[in-house]
Design an enzyme around this catalytic site. Structure first.
Site, PDB file in Angstrom:
ATOM      1  N   ARG A   1      -8.012   3.608  -7.646  1.00 38.00           N
ATOM      2  CA  ARG A   1      -6.754   4.370  -7.521  1.00 38.00           C
ATOM      3  C   ARG A   1      -6.900   5.380  -6.389  1.00 38.00           C
ATOM      4  O   ARG A   1      -7.113   4.944  -5.266  1.00 38.00           O
ATOM      5  CB  ARG A   1      -6.367   5.038  -8.844  1.00 38.00           C
TER       6      ARG A   1
ATOM      7  N   ASP B   1     -11.893   3.974 -12.588  1.00 34.19           N
ATOM      8  CA  ASP B   1     -11.790   4.880 -11.432  1.00 34.19           C
ATOM      9  C   ASP B   1     -12.740   6.079 -11.529  1.00 34.19           C
ATOM     10  O   ASP B   1     -13.038   6.721 -10.523  1.00 34.19           O
ATOM     11  CB  ASP B   1     -10.350   5.399 -11.297  1.00 34.19           C
TER      12      ASP B   1
ATOM     13  N   HIS C   1      -8.691  -7.074 -10.192  1.00 38.47           N
ATOM     14  CA  HIS C   1      -8.883  -6.886 -11.633  1.00 38.47           C
ATOM     15  C   HIS C   1     -10.167  -7.477 -12.176  1.00 38.47           C
ATOM     16  O   HIS C   1     -10.499  -7.255 -13.346  1.00 38.47           O
ATOM     17  CB  HIS C   1      -7.661  -7.420 -12.378  1.00 38.47           C
ATOM     18  N   VAL C   2     -10.885  -8.219 -11.333  1.00 36.82           N
ATOM     19  CA  VAL C   2     -12.216  -8.706 -11.733  1.00 36.82           C
ATOM     20  C   VAL C   2     -13.094  -7.511 -12.146  1.00 36.82           C
ATOM     21  O   VAL C   2     -13.947  -7.620 -13.017  1.00 36.82           O
ATOM     22  CB  VAL C   2     -12.862  -9.471 -10.548  1.00 36.82           C
TER      23      VAL C   2
END
Ligand SMILES: Nc1ncnc2c1ncn2[C@@H]1O[C@H](COP(=O)(O)OP(=O)(O)OP(=O)(O)O)[C@@H](O)[C@H]1O
Ligand SMILES: O=P(O)(O)OC[C@H]1O[C@](O)(CO)[C@@H](O)[C@@H]1O
Ligand SMILES: [Mg+2]
Length: 357
Positions: free
Chosen positions: A185, A141, A279-280
């Site tokens: 996020r 992030d 999530h890659v």
């Protein structure tokens, strides 16, 4: 004096964690003759008895580790030590148990590799233990305060950019609007950087309030000028900051990519498809930049312990590794500067940010 230091990884995993662990173990042994102990499963491992910890012999840590994604020590973004979720649904302060587990390891220092949330938790957790603590910022992030870079961000941006490179030809072949939802996020760092690098037409981030009608008008204008396809990048949190005064303010907090594709298709008449990258972005091989950051941060973190420093975080600032007090990091978040260089660059390239036509 020979010391024994610990290292743990916490929060969502990202690329470059293994390279960090290796750098710490190498520096500790070859710089100072110290032993490094790897704590497993982040803070959760401190609840196990015996505590899940393994001595790291740097000469047996294969150099291939520097290339591998994930963290071989494991990580967690669950189980707040101060409000630990119990099986009966209640919350319990288990920080005392964790501190007891940590003390049992007889460490002379601990290096915690984590994002904003983890560094805050670890700092509070370690305060009563008196074990010197140094933080290393990592998170795709890139939202940790007082550092321009966190480990894992560069790789996530590379993955998101590659996704755009792949979406472009299929979108063009089918004359579609391709929407890519990226992580981050509460911040839009991945979206704005990948959007510029991947030549997107629209980038929507939580820091810049946007309106569906502006995005629709931009895509309509592209089509009127002869373009048959478009690339849209939307940060996962971008739905949360749509202006409540606008009629199109129902952009959801979750699933904004799908929502946007449906709305754009309806409003423009073009076919639209959404890809949620997920999530890659976390699981890739680290880029050279993330490996360099991991190496420099890992070495500096050990050096800080050797200098007798504690309660500090290594940071990247003005092309240098520095260290800053953790007190100036926790409780804040670094979001995209809406008047900063990347936002200005995007606008200058004609990328629509959804706030003005
Ligand atoms: N060590 C931890 N133990 C329990 N919960 C954690 C831990 N670290 C983070 N969390 C929780 O995970 C969630 C994600 O927090 P946050 O984004 O701040 O994580 P982080 O450490 O910054 O890592 P990342 O952002 O890379 O996932 C928050 O609810 C936070 O309380
Ligand atoms: O792995 P989880 O628990 O689904 O968490 C996902 C979140 O973690 C991150 O990947 C890193 O903080 C965010 O970008 C994302 O919102
Ligand atoms: Mg975080």
């Amino acid at each position: 004096m020979t010391k024994r230091i610990g290292i743990l990884t916490s929060g969502g995993d990202c690329a470059g964690l293994n390279a960090t662990i290796r750098a710490v173990a190498l520096r500790a042994r070859h710089g100072y003759g110290w032993t490094t102990v790897g704590l497993r499963s982040g803070t959760l491992g401190l609840l196990e008895r015996p505590v899940e910890a393994v001595e790291l012999d740097p000469d047996r840590l294969d150099a291939a580790l520097a290339r591998q994604g994930g963290t071989f020590l494991g990580s967690t973004n669950r189980g707040d030590p101060f409000a630990f979720p119990m099986p009966d649904g209640s919350k319990k302060d288990r920080s005392g148990e964790m501190v007891a587990g940590l003390k049992g390891l007889a460490l002379d220092g601990l290096i915690g590799v984590g994002g904003d949330g983890s560094l805050d938790i670890l700092r509070r957790l370690l305060a009563p233990s008196k074990v010197p603590f140094i933080g290393v910022p990592k998170t795709i992030d890139n939202d940790v305060a007082n550092t321009e870079r966190a480990i894992g961000y560069s790789t996530a941006v590379a993955v998101a950019t590659e996704a755009l490179d792949r979406l472009h030809p299929t979108g063009a072949s089918h004359e579609r609007v391709m929407v890519l939802e990226v992580m981050g996020r509460d911040a839009g760092h991945i979206a704005i950087a990948a959007g510029i690098a991947g030549a997107a037409d629209v980038v929507l981030i939580p820091e810049v309030p946007w309106h569906l009608k502006v995005v629709v008008a931009h895509i309509d204008a592209l089509r009127a000028a002869g373009r048959t396809s478009a690339l849209v990048v939307v940060a996962e949190a971008a739905g949360q900051s749509d202006d409540p005064a606008e009629p199109d303010s129902d952009a959801p907090a979750h699933g904004v990519g799908d929502w946007l594709a449906r709305r754009l298709s309806k409003a423009t008449g073009a076919e639209a498809r959404a890809t949620v990258l997920g999530h890659v972005q976390r699981g890739a091989m680290p880029t050279a930049e993330d490996r360099l950051l991991a190496a420099t941060f890992g070495v500096r973190a050990v050096d800080l312990l050797a200098e007798g420093k504690a309660d500090r975080m290594v940071a990247w600032w003005n092309r240098q590794v520095i260290d800053v007090p953790l007190a100036k990091v926790v409780g804040r978040s670094r979001t995209v500067d809406k008047d900063g260089a990347l936002v200005r660059t995007a606008r200058a390239l004609g990328i629509c940010l959804g706030d003005k036509a």
